[in-house]
Design a protein around this motif. Sequence first.
Motif, short mmCIF file in Angstrom:
data_model
loop_
_atom_site.label_atom_id
_atom_site.label_comp_id
_atom_site.label_asym_id
_atom_site.label_seq_id
_atom_site.Cartn_x
_atom_site.Cartn_y
_atom_site.Cartn_z
N GLY A 181 0.81 -1.21 0.00
CA GLY A 181 0.00 0.00 0.00
C GLY A 181 0.85 1.26 0.00
N THR A 210 -3.98 0.70 4.41
CA THR A 210 -4.23 -0.29 3.37
C THR A 210 -5.02 -1.45 3.96
OG1 THR A 210 -2.08 0.27 2.42
CG2 THR A 210 -3.13 -1.74 1.62
N PRO A 238 -10.51 1.95 4.82
CA PRO A 238 -9.20 2.09 5.48
C PRO A 238 -9.03 3.41 6.22
CG PRO A 238 -8.92 1.26 3.24
CD PRO A 238 -10.38 1.59 3.39
N VAL A 251 -5.82 2.80 0.61
CA VAL A 251 -5.60 1.85 -0.48
C VAL A 251 -6.37 0.57 -0.16
CG1 VAL A 251 -3.87 0.54 -1.78
CG2 VAL A 251 -3.27 2.79 -0.84
N VAL A 308 -6.89 -3.20 -1.56
CA VAL A 308 -6.28 -4.19 -2.44
C VAL A 308 -7.26 -5.35 -2.59
CG1 VAL A 308 -4.28 -5.68 -2.80
CG2 VAL A 308 -4.02 -3.52 -1.54
N ALA A 327 -5.32 -2.08 -7.36
CA ALA A 327 -5.64 -1.45 -6.08
C ALA A 327 -6.45 -0.18 -6.34
CB ALA A 327 -4.36 -1.12 -5.33
N VAL A 362 -7.35 3.57 -4.92
CA VAL A 362 -6.71 4.59 -4.10
C VAL A 362 -7.66 5.75 -3.90
CG1 VAL A 362 -4.77 6.18 -3.91
CG2 VAL A 362 -4.43 3.94 -4.97
#
Length: 118
Positions: free
Chosen positions: A11, A55, A64, A101, A103, A109, A111
Amino acid sequence: MQAKDAVGRYGERVATRYLSDRGYEVLDRNWRGTRGELDLVARRGGTLVVVEVKTRRGEAFGHPAEAVTRAKLARIRRLTGEWLHTHAVPRREVRIDVVAVVVPRSGAARVEHLEGVV
């Protein structure tokens, strides 16, 4: 714990690339102060930007950025002052951002950049 650390490091690499692609100059990564760590310190124009990177593999436990609490922000502010003192940076505008981030199991990913969270 190693898998969680690997996701966090990934991340931070994603966030660094994301910021660099948008004209930020990354000055420091994983800077250790007396009471913690700053994930990224960057500069864009005349603004110094301290970036907390969060992340997660998904959003089952929330976004997050929700993990950045008031206590965490207070610690980041103290560490930012320490970083400024240590690096003898001239007085300038300072901002704290969060880069979240996510995932996913497959695909790129995602953002999200939250500017000026304090």
